[in-house]
Design a protein around this motif. Structure first.
Motif, short mmCIF file in Angstrom:
data_model
loop_
_atom_site.label_atom_id
_atom_site.label_comp_id
_atom_site.label_asym_id
_atom_site.label_seq_id
_atom_site.Cartn_x
_atom_site.Cartn_y
_atom_site.Cartn_z
N PRO A 220 0.62 -1.59 -0.13
CA PRO A 220 0.45 0.13 0.33
C PRO A 220 0.54 0.85 0.09
CG PRO A 220 0.30 -0.78 2.18
CD PRO A 220 0.87 -2.03 1.05
N PHE A 221 0.44 1.89 -0.61
CA PHE A 221 1.37 3.79 -0.77
C PHE A 221 0.07 4.37 -0.26
CE2 PHE A 221 4.15 1.24 -3.42
CZ PHE A 221 5.46 1.39 -2.88
N ARG A 222 0.34 6.10 -0.30
CA ARG A 222 -0.63 6.02 0.92
C ARG A 222 -0.45 7.44 0.08
NH1 ARG A 222 -2.65 8.67 5.66
NH2 ARG A 222 -3.02 10.43 6.50
N GLY A 223 -0.96 8.58 0.07
CA GLY A 223 -0.97 9.25 -1.57
C GLY A 223 -2.23 10.60 -0.24
N GLU A 224 -1.23 11.44 0.24
CA GLU A 224 -1.34 12.35 1.04
C GLU A 224 -1.87 13.87 0.97
OE1 GLU A 224 1.17 10.97 5.13
OE2 GLU A 224 2.19 12.15 3.35
N TYR A 225 -2.73 14.46 0.49
CA TYR A 225 -3.64 15.61 -0.34
C TYR A 225 -3.11 17.16 1.09
CZ TYR A 225 -5.32 13.02 -3.60
OH TYR A 225 -5.28 12.00 -5.13
N TYR A 226 -3.13 18.38 0.68
CA TYR A 226 -3.51 19.25 1.96
C TYR A 226 -4.65 20.44 0.25
CZ TYR A 226 0.71 18.68 3.98
OH TYR A 226 1.09 18.72 4.94
N ALA A 227 -5.40 20.73 1.53
CA ALA A 227 -6.27 21.68 0.56
C ALA A 227 -6.45 22.84 0.60
CB ALA A 227 -7.79 21.76 1.52
N VAL A 228 -6.18 23.20 -0.63
CA VAL A 228 -5.40 25.50 -0.49
C VAL A 228 -6.55 26.37 0.23
CG1 VAL A 228 -5.19 27.40 -2.30
CG2 VAL A 228 -4.25 24.68 -2.40
N ARG A 229 -6.33 26.57 0.92
CA ARG A 229 -7.23 27.86 2.24
C ARG A 229 -8.36 28.47 0.94
NH1 ARG A 229 -6.09 33.03 2.96
NH2 ARG A 229 -3.75 33.58 1.88
N PRO A 230 -9.64 28.02 1.50
CA PRO A 230 -10.72 28.41 0.13
C PRO A 230 -10.37 30.19 0.26
CG PRO A 230 -11.48 28.37 2.98
CD PRO A 230 -10.20 28.43 2.20
N GLU A 231 -9.70 30.68 -0.19
CA GLU A 231 -9.73 32.21 0.08
C GLU A 231 -8.51 32.73 -1.77
OE1 GLU A 231 -10.32 33.02 4.19
OE2 GLU A 231 -8.72 31.72 3.18
N LYS A 232 -7.30 31.21 -1.77
CA LYS A 232 -7.03 30.46 -2.58
C LYS A 232 -7.47 30.13 -3.90
CE LYS A 232 -2.17 32.64 -1.74
NZ LYS A 232 -0.63 32.26 -1.60
N ARG A 233 -8.81 29.47 -3.16
CA ARG A 233 -8.76 28.40 -4.78
C ARG A 233 -9.31 29.13 -5.64
NH1 ARG A 233 -14.70 26.34 -1.04
NH2 ARG A 233 -13.11 25.45 0.34
N ALA A 234 -9.18 30.20 -5.64
CA ALA A 234 -8.85 30.42 -7.33
C ALA A 234 -7.75 30.70 -8.00
CB ALA A 234 -9.97 32.11 -7.70
N LEU A 235 -6.93 30.84 -7.30
CA LEU A 235 -5.45 30.33 -7.81
C LEU A 235 -5.62 29.76 -9.08
CD1 LEU A 235 -2.37 31.20 -6.75
CD2 LEU A 235 -2.66 28.98 -6.13
N VAL A 236 -6.22 28.61 -9.43
CA VAL A 236 -6.62 28.20 -11.07
C VAL A 236 -7.22 27.69 -11.20
CG1 VAL A 236 -3.52 27.18 -11.08
CG2 VAL A 236 -5.42 25.99 -10.36
N ARG A 237 -7.86 27.01 -12.54
CA ARG A 237 -8.90 27.18 -12.97
C ARG A 237 -8.32 26.04 -13.94
NH1 ARG A 237 -10.50 29.35 -17.49
NH2 ARG A 237 -8.47 30.40 -18.16
N ARG A 238 -7.60 25.13 -14.26
CA ARG A 238 -7.61 24.24 -14.75
C ARG A 238 -6.63 22.95 -13.51
NH1 ARG A 238 -6.66 28.06 -18.26
NH2 ARG A 238 -7.44 28.43 -20.11
N MET A 239 -6.63 22.27 -13.80
CA MET A 239 -5.19 20.86 -12.82
C MET A 239 -3.86 21.39 -13.78
SD MET A 239 -7.46 17.99 -13.52
CE MET A 239 -8.32 18.04 -15.11
N ILE A 240 -3.28 21.07 -12.50
CA ILE A 240 -1.98 21.35 -12.95
C ILE A 240 -0.72 20.89 -12.47
CG2 ILE A 240 -0.06 23.11 -12.38
CD1 ILE A 240 -2.56 24.46 -14.11
N TYR A 241 -0.22 20.00 -13.45
CA TYR A 241 0.43 18.51 -12.76
C TYR A 241 2.06 19.32 -13.68
CZ TYR A 241 -3.71 15.69 -12.61
OH TYR A 241 -4.41 14.51 -12.02
N PRO A 242 3.36 18.08 -12.39
CA PRO A 242 4.08 18.35 -13.19
C PRO A 242 4.54 17.36 -14.41
CG PRO A 242 3.80 16.98 -11.32
CD PRO A 242 2.67 17.42 -11.58
N VAL A 243 5.29 17.68 -14.74
CA VAL A 243 6.18 16.46 -15.54
C VAL A 243 6.50 14.69 -14.98
CG1 VAL A 243 7.77 15.51 -17.58
CG2 VAL A 243 6.90 17.88 -17.25
N PRO A 244 6.19 14.14 -14.81
CA PRO A 244 6.38 12.29 -14.24
C PRO A 244 7.68 12.73 -14.33
CG PRO A 244 4.83 11.94 -15.94
CD PRO A 244 4.84 13.49 -15.91
#
Length: 393
Positions: A220-244
């Protein structure tokens, strides 16, 4: 006597049950799920992305299923009134090596028939002012959805088609009985002509308990997330991925606008000490012993020690996690990252230490064990279900 018994109420098990009932009208089917709700584990703890299939080798089964699944998932959501959105995805290169990898991704995507276009650093800033990079791939078909809602809708479809769903019943083993099987869950049992086990994080255990000689383990591999605070939810409109990194099966820490309006950052990929323990310090001794006794686990660790230590550092220190995001989103700050639920991915590992990147099936008589359904299994679930159901034609 049932015609089919499906073990596992995650999205792959549910899609398989739907496919069986669609192709065999009137079939007697029962689906057995150990939790009291459908989609409680991997299905309900992922990033909610409808992938377009950029990352997979041209002509591969994963590429075909993902491309079909992207269309099928959106169609299913439309037909059943499930909210989804298609904001698109930007895969962002921040250095020369990543630009080279971006070119390989672009070639893959075009061979797979995926519509996308290359953007330079200037256009990237125009599209997403909060993001920096030397260039990116814009994949407009990538979407977002709540896969838990998809799972519940699939359950309703199965019931409407005449299938039975049994919840809160943990299957212990599947017994071969000549021309049929017996699925045992404590004091309950169901007899069927065929059984399909879609046990996810417990796939190896159920296969072994059912008499299958397994040569792999679920790590099992654990994937940990954070939520961006509500005031910054509009930081991006699209999904932003790094190059894997092509050497790893994980896509890296990304920014994802969620269907509920929130914005998440993640996931990392750190070894989990409990298959179904989602709290930070969750520990299950039996789960640890399961992979610690397996020689393939130690070979895997030996080959990936450096990246594994890096993931552990990101897990332990928020500043290290944030540093990964700063490569493409420098305006994020530590205080912007708020606690969010984690997910756990079932990764099949072979005895030689290799991670299984493709589908892994083990068949015994009238029982088919789905031992590895690789990412993006949620996106591809509907065609995966059809493929599995087709194995009994």
């Amino acid at each position: 006597m049932y015609d089919f018994c499906i073990v596992g109420g995650g999205i792959v098990g549910l899609a398989t049950a739907m496919a069986v009932l669609e192709t065999r009208p009137g079939a007697r089917l029962v689906l057995v799920e150990k939790e009291d709700a459908l989609g409680s584990h991997q299905t309900g703890h992922n990033s909610g992305v409808i992938h377009a299939g950029v990352y997979y080798a041209p002509g591969s089964l994963k590429a075909t299923l993902c491309r079909e699944g992207e269309v099928a998932t959106k169609r299913f959501c439309t037909e059943h009134g499930i909210p989804f959105a298609v904001p698109g995805k930007l895969i962002v290169a921040t250095d020369r090596m990543e630009l080279d990898r971006l070119g390989a991704l672009e070639t893959n995507a075009r061979k797979n028939g995926i519509a996308l276009r290359r953007v330079d650093g200037g256009e990237l800033r125009e599209l997403e002012p909060g993001i920096v990079g030397l260039g990116a791939l814009l994949v407009e078909a990538s979407g977002i959805v709540d896969y838990g809602a998809v799972a519940r809708a699939m359950g309703a479809v199965i019931a409407k088609q005449g299938g039975q769903i049994v919840r809160s019943a943990r299957v212990d083993r599947i017994e071969e009985r000549g021309d049929h099987v017996r699925v045992v869950a404590g004091g309950q049992a169901w007899e069927a002509r065929h059984a399909i086990a879609c046990a996810g994080l417990q796939a190896d255990r159920l296969a072994a308990a059912s008499g299958v000689d397994i040569d792999f383990r679920i790590v099992p591999f654990r994937g940990e997330y954070y939520a961006v605070r509500p005031e910054k939810r509009a930081l991006v409109r699209r999904m932003i991925y790094p190059v894997p990194d092509p050497a790893l099966p994980f896509l890296g820490i990304h920014l994802t606008p969620m269907i509920d309006g929130s914005l998440t950052v993640g996931p990392n990929a750190v070894l989990a000490l409990a298959r179904e323990g989602y709290e930070k310090l969750a520990l299950d001794i039996a789960d640890v012993a399961s992979f610690a006794r397996f020689p393939g686990f130690w070979r895997l660790i030996g080959r990936n020690l450096r990246s594994g230590l890096g993931e552990m550092k990101d897990s332990a220190f928020k500043a290290s996690y944030l540093e990964k995001c700063h490569k493409y989103c420098p305006s994020l700050e530590l205080d912007d990252l708020l606690p969010y639920r984690a997910g756990i991915r079932a990764q099949a590992v072979m005895r030689d230490g290799t991670m299984v990147h493709d589908f892994l099936f083990r068949k015994s008589g009238n029982v088919l064990h789905v031992c590895n359904a690789p990412s993006p299994a949620a996106t591809s679930a509907i065609p995966i279900g059809r493929m599995i159901a087709g194995k009994f034609d």
